[in-house]
Design an enzyme around this catalytic site. Structure first.
Site, short mmCIF file in Angstrom:
data_model
loop_
_atom_site.label_atom_id
_atom_site.label_comp_id
_atom_site.label_asym_id
_atom_site.label_seq_id
_atom_site.Cartn_x
_atom_site.Cartn_y
_atom_site.Cartn_z
N ASP A 141 0.71 -1.07 0.01
CA ASP A 141 0.00 0.03 -0.08
C ASP A 141 0.93 1.17 0.03
OD1 ASP A 141 -2.86 -0.85 -0.03
OD2 ASP A 141 -2.27 -1.79 2.13
N MET A 201 1.10 5.34 -0.47
CA MET A 201 0.24 6.58 0.38
C MET A 201 1.07 7.70 0.11
SD MET A 201 -2.39 4.95 2.98
CE MET A 201 -2.89 3.17 3.08
N HIS A 246 -0.28 -0.96 -4.82
CA HIS A 246 -1.53 -0.24 -4.71
C HIS A 246 -1.01 1.12 -4.74
CE1 HIS A 246 -5.57 0.43 -2.76
NE2 HIS A 246 -5.33 0.91 -3.89
N MET A 284 -1.91 4.62 -4.02
CA MET A 284 -2.69 5.79 -3.80
C MET A 284 -2.02 7.08 -3.64
SD MET A 284 -4.52 3.16 -0.71
CE MET A 284 -3.04 2.22 -0.61
N ASP A 293 -10.67 -4.75 -1.49
CA ASP A 293 -9.38 -4.38 -0.47
C ASP A 293 -10.05 -3.48 0.66
OD1 ASP A 293 -7.01 -3.50 0.55
OD2 ASP A 293 -6.59 -2.18 -1.09
C1 DX5 Z 1 -6.17 0.84 2.44
C2 DX5 Z 1 -5.50 -0.42 1.76
C3 DX5 Z 1 -5.75 -1.28 2.20
C4 DX5 Z 1 -6.07 -1.84 3.65
C5 DX5 Z 1 -6.18 -3.00 3.92
O1 DX5 Z 1 -6.19 2.18 2.03
O2 DX5 Z 1 -5.52 -0.01 0.56
O3 DX5 Z 1 -4.79 -2.66 1.51
O4 DX5 Z 1 -4.92 -1.34 4.42
O5 DX5 Z 1 -6.04 -3.73 5.24
P1 DX5 Z 1 -7.46 -4.16 5.98
O6 DX5 Z 1 -7.32 -5.53 5.61
O7 DX5 Z 1 -6.70 -4.04 7.61
O8 DX5 Z 1 -8.52 -3.22 5.90
ZN ZN Z 2 -4.59 -1.62 -0.66
#
Ligand code: DX5
Ligand code: ZN
Length: 220
Positions: free
Chosen positions: A34, A36, A65, A67, A174
């Site tokens: 993830d 961010m 991913h 973001m 997700d």
């Molecule tokens: C949220 C992320 C997810 C998330 C998954 O912004 O993209 O991947 O953290 O974590 P859980 O399973 O704890 O929701």
């Molecule tokens: Zn994610």
């Protein structure tokens, strides 16, 4: 086939390499990373240097991913760091089609993700190009949030869109996925399961992954 992609967001980051090895041994199919930027979402996490450092530690394919705002600017960096799949947000890019082309040109799989408030129709123009559609089942930004049941309809709609396209596109979910709701999301058509806090809260990574797989309903 159901694919399980644990998110390292909720792992013990001071032992990242060990956690990743446990995920690999525990039967994970992908490693969900993830990313961010504090702009597209109100939180900051990791970037290319951490991905690069992790790359030699595991054979698991890396699912980045993004973001982040304007992901097109950074595809080269995330590809060079060792990503196998890069997912961008349809809301984060002025020209998602062009960025998806960039990802494919780099020889990687490409995914498109959408926030809870974004309608399924927004991703339709990109279905012909992507390998994965990732439905956010929480507001992106933080791990450990509760699954939004209202997303179930969107999962079904996108599964129908994918089936109509005739392409072998994975449908991911997700956010807030546990052994208690994985049956419903998979029965609705998801086959790519991202889970973070559920896997790391269990105390036994292999058991948690096994339970997610066991409770899944394979429909596609
Ligand atoms: C949220 C992320 C997810 C998330 C998954 O912004 O993209 O991947 O953290 O974590 P859980 O399973 O704890 O929701
Ligand atoms: Zn994610």
């Amino acid at each position: 086939m159901i694919k399980i992609a644990p998110s390292i967001l909720s792992c013990d980051l001071s032992r990242l390499d060990q956690e990743v090895k446990l995920l690999e041994k525990g039967g994970a199919d992908w490693l969900h990373l993830d990313i961010m930027d504090g702009v597209f979402v109100p939180n900051l996490t990791i970037g290319p240097p951490v991905i690069k450092a992790l790359r030699p530690k595991t054979r698991l394919p890396f699912d980045a991913h993004l973001m982040i705002a304007n992901p097109g600017k950074y595809i080269k960096d995330y590809a060079a760091a060792g990503s196998d799949l890069i997912t961008i947000h349809v809301e984060a890019d002025r020209n998602p089609g062009r960025t998806i082309d960039q990802i494919k040109k780099a020889g990687l799989k490409a995914g498109i993700s959408l926030k809870p408030k974004t309608p399924a129709s927004r991703i339709a123009p990109y279905l012909a190009k992507v390998d994965l559609v990732l439905v956010m089942t929480v507001e992106p930004g933080f791990g450990g949030q509760a699954f939004m049941p209202a997303m179930m309809r969107k999962i079904k709609t996108i599964r129908q869109m994918i089936d109509r396209s005739g392409k072998a596109i994975d449908l991911g979910v997700d956010g807030g996925i546990t052994d208690q709701n994985v049956d419903k999301v998979t029965a609705s058509g998801a086959n790519f399961i991202v889970a973070g806090s559920y896997i790391f809260k269990q105390g036994n990574i292999a058991k948690a992954i096994k339970l997610l797989r066991q409770n899944s309903k394979e429909v596609c």
